[in-house]
Motif scaffolding. Structure first.
Motif, PDB file in Angstrom:
ATOM      1  N   LEU A  16     -22.402   2.099   9.005  1.00  0.00           N
ATOM      2  CA  LEU A  16     -22.576   3.544   9.187  1.00  0.00           C
ATOM      3  C   LEU A  16     -21.640   4.334   8.265  1.00  0.00           C
ATOM      4  O   LEU A  16     -20.681   3.762   7.722  1.00  0.00           O
ATOM      5  N   PRO A  17     -21.887   5.627   8.118  1.00  0.00           N
ATOM      6  CA  PRO A  17     -20.953   6.461   7.355  1.00  0.00           C
ATOM      7  C   PRO A  17     -19.539   6.331   7.949  1.00  0.00           C
ATOM      8  O   PRO A  17     -19.387   6.312   9.173  1.00  0.00           O
ATOM      9  N   GLY A  18     -18.556   6.204   7.087  1.00  0.00           N
ATOM     10  CA  GLY A  18     -17.171   6.087   7.541  1.00  0.00           C
ATOM     11  C   GLY A  18     -16.753   4.663   7.857  1.00  0.00           C
ATOM     12  O   GLY A  18     -15.594   4.403   8.172  1.00  0.00           O
ATOM     13  N   SER A  19     -17.691   3.719   7.758  1.00  0.00           N
ATOM     14  CA  SER A  19     -17.352   2.328   8.113  1.00  0.00           C
ATOM     15  C   SER A  19     -16.551   1.638   7.005  1.00  0.00           C
ATOM     16  O   SER A  19     -15.997   0.557   7.223  1.00  0.00           O
ATOM     17  N   GLY A  20     -16.516   2.248   5.819  1.00  0.00           N
ATOM     18  CA  GLY A  20     -15.697   1.671   4.732  1.00  0.00           C
ATOM     19  C   GLY A  20     -16.505   0.989   3.640  1.00  0.00           C
ATOM     20  O   GLY A  20     -15.964   0.207   2.861  1.00  0.00           O
ATOM     21  N   LYS A  21     -17.782   1.312   3.556  1.00  0.00           N
ATOM     22  CA  LYS A  21     -18.637   0.663   2.544  1.00  0.00           C
ATOM     23  C   LYS A  21     -18.154   0.910   1.120  1.00  0.00           C
ATOM     24  O   LYS A  21     -18.003  -0.023   0.327  1.00  0.00           O
ATOM     25  N   THR A  22     -17.928   2.167   0.782  1.00  0.00           N
ATOM     26  CA  THR A  22     -17.528   2.508  -0.590  1.00  0.00           C
ATOM     27  C   THR A  22     -16.173   1.887  -0.917  1.00  0.00           C
ATOM     28  O   THR A  22     -15.978   1.354  -2.014  1.00  0.00           O
ATOM     29  N   THR A  23     -15.270   1.943   0.047  1.00  0.00           N
ATOM     30  CA  THR A  23     -13.936   1.364  -0.159  1.00  0.00           C
ATOM     31  C   THR A  23     -14.053  -0.126  -0.496  1.00  0.00           C
ATOM     32  O   THR A  23     -13.461  -0.603  -1.471  1.00  0.00           O
ATOM     33  N   GLU A  80     -24.736  -0.145  -1.751  1.00  0.00           N
ATOM     34  CA  GLU A  80     -24.049   0.395  -0.563  1.00  0.00           C
ATOM     35  C   GLU A  80     -24.814   1.595  -0.028  1.00  0.00           C
ATOM     36  O   GLU A  80     -24.316   2.705  -0.010  1.00  0.00           O
ATOM     37  N   ARG A 118     -12.703   9.345  10.465  1.00  0.00           N
ATOM     38  CA  ARG A 118     -12.706   9.096   9.013  1.00  0.00           C
ATOM     39  C   ARG A 118     -13.640  10.060   8.286  1.00  0.00           C
ATOM     40  O   ARG A 118     -13.307  10.565   7.213  1.00  0.00           O
ATOM     41  N   ARG A 122     -12.492  12.843   5.550  1.00  0.00           N
ATOM     42  CA  ARG A 122     -13.037  12.784   4.190  1.00  0.00           C
ATOM     43  C   ARG A 122     -13.609  14.144   3.795  1.00  0.00           C
ATOM     44  O   ARG A 122     -13.562  14.550   2.640  1.00  0.00           O
TER      45      ARG A 122
END
Ligand code: ADP
Ligand code: MG
Length: 165
Positions: A16-23, A80, A118, A122
């Motif tokens: 989900l959004p904020g789960s850390g995918k991009t990171t 992602e 998160r 952001r």
């Protein structure tokens, strides 16, 4: 073990959004010299509203078109998009395997309040996200089962939170 080059590999980062995918995707991108496809980055570059689902769908389709070409060249591709649904992940896995690529699935999760915190920090969403919305997303998301995870190849780069490898 890390490697890049000859062997094509599709790396799907879901959550989900904020789960850390991009990171996580950025870590894998630099470790494996992979090509990362983020719809949010492209939408931002094109000054599109990140809630514009029609544009998001078109961008994902375009990214997947290029992604398949890059897999055909033997490269490592990271997607992602969120990939909330099992059937969407099945389609990507089967197509990538048909192209001779290995396929990894990384699943990131966090409790609703952590995701909300998160996302709010952001500050990318306008108007700001509400807790109810994140709760609804949480219910909608089809988390990969162990049976689904077993259909994928072992990751070259372990998730920081996984504690394995
Ligand atoms: N494991 C983590 N622990 C704490 N904060 C994190 C973690 N992963 C990501 N974040 C932070 O949470 C926010 C959302 O992460 P991001 O990678 O953008 O998630 P996504 O791409 O899934 O929406 C960012 O500010 C990021 O720095
Ligand atoms: Mg992201």
């Amino acid at each position: 073990m890390e490697k890049s080059g000859i062997e094509p590999r599709l790396i799907i980062v879901c959550g989900l959004p904020g789960s850390g995918k991009t990171t996580l995707a950025k870590v894998i991108e630099s470790r494996l010299r992979a090509v990362r496809f983020s719809p949010d980055d492209w939408m931002d570059a094109l000054s599109l509203n990140i809630y514009d689902e029609e544009s998001r769908g078109k961008i994902e389709a375009l990214q997947w078109k290029f992604g398949q070409e890059l897999l055909g060249f033997g490269l490592t591709v990271i997607i992602e998009w969120g990939t909330w649904g099992r059937s969407e992940r099945d389609t990507l896995r089967l197509r990538a395997r048909a192209l001779g690529a290995a396929v990894e699935l990384h699943y990131l999760s966090a409790p609703v309040d952590v995701l909300l915190d998160r996302i709010q920090r952001r500050g990318m969403e306008q108007p700001p996200i509400e807790r109810d919305t994140v709760s609804r997303w949480f219910e909608m998301f089809q988390a990969p089962t162990p049976e689904e995870m077993a259909l994928f190849d072992a990751p070259l780069v372990a998730d920081p939170a996984s504690g394995s490898n």
